[in-house]
Motif scaffolding. Structure first.
Motif, PDB file in Angstrom:
ATOM      1  N   GLN A 164       0.835  -1.199   0.000  1.00 55.95           N
ATOM      2  CA  GLN A 164       0.000   0.000   0.000  1.00 55.95           C
ATOM      3  C   GLN A 164       0.876   1.257   0.000  1.00 55.95           C
ATOM      4  O   GLN A 164       0.600   2.222  -0.707  1.00 55.95           O
ATOM      5  CB  GLN A 164      -0.927   0.013   1.214  1.00 55.95           C
ATOM      6  N   LEU A 165       1.963   1.222   0.760  1.00 57.88           N
ATOM      7  CA  LEU A 165       2.882   2.359   0.814  1.00 57.88           C
ATOM      8  C   LEU A 165       3.491   2.636  -0.568  1.00 57.88           C
ATOM      9  O   LEU A 165       3.587   3.789  -0.992  1.00 57.88           O
ATOM     10  CB  LEU A 165       3.985   2.098   1.844  1.00 57.88           C
ATOM     11  N   MET A 166       3.877   1.582  -1.264  1.00 65.04           N
ATOM     12  CA  MET A 166       4.442   1.752  -2.609  1.00 65.04           C
ATOM     13  C   MET A 166       3.429   2.417  -3.542  1.00 65.04           C
ATOM     14  O   MET A 166       3.786   3.287  -4.335  1.00 65.04           O
ATOM     15  CB  MET A 166       4.884   0.409  -3.186  1.00 65.04           C
ATOM     16  N   THR A 219      -5.945   3.043   0.255  1.00 62.11           N
ATOM     17  CA  THR A 219      -6.866   1.914   0.296  1.00 62.11           C
ATOM     18  C   THR A 219      -6.756   1.268   1.664  1.00 62.11           C
ATOM     19  O   THR A 219      -5.742   1.408   2.349  1.00 62.11           O
ATOM     20  CB  THR A 219      -6.537   0.871  -0.782  1.00 62.11           C
ATOM     21  N   LYS A 220      -7.775   0.541   2.035  1.00 62.93           N
ATOM     22  CA  LYS A 220      -7.770  -0.137   3.317  1.00 62.93           C
ATOM     23  C   LYS A 220      -6.793  -1.319   3.251  1.00 62.93           C
ATOM     24  O   LYS A 220      -6.858  -2.121   2.321  1.00 62.93           O
ATOM     25  CB  LYS A 220      -9.181  -0.638   3.648  1.00 62.93           C
ATOM     26  N   PRO A 221      -5.873  -1.434   4.255  1.00 60.25           N
ATOM     27  CA  PRO A 221      -4.929  -2.558   4.243  1.00 60.25           C
ATOM     28  C   PRO A 221      -5.650  -3.894   4.365  1.00 60.25           C
ATOM     29  O   PRO A 221      -6.687  -3.990   5.018  1.00 60.25           O
ATOM     30  CB  PRO A 221      -4.047  -2.326   5.461  1.00 60.25           C
ATOM     31  N   ALA A 222      -5.092  -4.909   3.736  1.00 60.11           N
ATOM     32  CA  ALA A 222      -5.661  -6.253   3.821  1.00 60.11           C
ATOM     33  C   ALA A 222      -5.521  -6.777   5.236  1.00 60.11           C
ATOM     34  O   ALA A 222      -4.540  -6.499   5.926  1.00 60.11           O
ATOM     35  CB  ALA A 222      -4.953  -7.180   2.845  1.00 60.11           C
ATOM     36  N   ALA A 223      -6.486  -7.539   5.677  1.00 63.60           N
ATOM     37  CA  ALA A 223      -6.451  -8.129   7.017  1.00 63.60           C
ATOM     38  C   ALA A 223      -5.334  -9.159   7.091  1.00 63.60           C
ATOM     39  O   ALA A 223      -5.112  -9.925   6.160  1.00 63.60           O
ATOM     40  CB  ALA A 223      -7.790  -8.773   7.347  1.00 63.60           C
ATOM     41  N   VAL A 224      -4.645  -9.185   8.212  1.00 62.95           N
ATOM     42  CA  VAL A 224      -3.552 -10.136   8.412  1.00 62.95           C
ATOM     43  C   VAL A 224      -4.127 -11.404   9.016  1.00 62.95           C
ATOM     44  O   VAL A 224      -4.846 -11.368  10.006  1.00 62.95           O
ATOM     45  CB  VAL A 224      -2.476  -9.540   9.356  1.00 62.95           C
ATOM     46  N   LYS A 225      -3.827 -12.551   8.388  1.00 66.96           N
ATOM     47  CA  LYS A 225      -4.324 -13.835   8.873  1.00 66.96           C
ATOM     48  C   LYS A 225      -3.279 -14.462   9.776  1.00 66.96           C
ATOM     49  O   LYS A 225      -2.461 -15.256   9.348  1.00 66.96           O
ATOM     50  CB  LYS A 225      -4.622 -14.755   7.696  1.00 66.96           C
ATOM     51  N   LYS A 226      -3.285 -14.097  11.064  1.00 61.55           N
ATOM     52  CA  LYS A 226      -2.266 -14.589  11.984  1.00 61.55           C
ATOM     53  C   LYS A 226      -2.651 -15.902  12.646  1.00 61.55           C
ATOM     54  O   LYS A 226      -1.831 -16.773  12.812  1.00 61.55           O
ATOM     55  CB  LYS A 226      -1.984 -13.554  13.075  1.00 61.55           C
ATOM     56  N   ALA A 227      -3.886 -16.037  13.037  1.00 61.69           N
ATOM     57  CA  ALA A 227      -4.293 -17.169  13.873  1.00 61.69           C
ATOM     58  C   ALA A 227      -4.144 -18.522  13.191  1.00 61.69           C
ATOM     59  O   ALA A 227      -3.683 -19.469  13.798  1.00 61.69           O
ATOM     60  CB  ALA A 227      -5.728 -16.968  14.335  1.00 61.69           C
TER      61      ALA A 227
END
Length: 94
Positions: free
Chosen positions: A67-69, A78-86
């Motif tokens: 997103q920064l690029m 834009t809204k950042p994508a959710a991180v799938k950590k669990a």
């Protein structure tokens, strides 16, 4: 008996994260490299931030590099994508 392969990202002798795929572990390691490289760059701005805030900012920018690029190229926010950590990775408690 089941055999489970785990990929562990280690920095300075400390386990940072454990992953179930090499691809995810490599991506996280690369993100940590980017954060490490951003830290001295942000420090040059002399924003008066403490070390913890500088580290968090570097990590955030590295984590959202795509997103920064886009923003640096003149794109819209834009809204950042959710991180799938669990489901795929777990934090180590070392």
């Amino acid at each position: 008996m089941a055999v489970i392969t785990k990929f562990v990202v280690v920095r300075e002798g400390v386990e940072k994260m454990t992953f179930t795929s090499k691809k995810e572990a490599d991506a996280f390691d690369k993100m940590l490299d980017i954060a490490d490289n951003l830290l001295p760059f942000i420090e040059q701005a002399q924003l008066g931030l403490d070390d913890d805030a500088l580290e968090k900012l570097s990590f955030y920018l590295a984590e959202n590099k795509d997103q920064l690029m886009g923003l640096l190229k003149g794109g819209a926010v834009t809204k950042p994508a959710a991180v799938k950590k669990a489901s795929k990775k777990t934090e180590s408690k070392a």
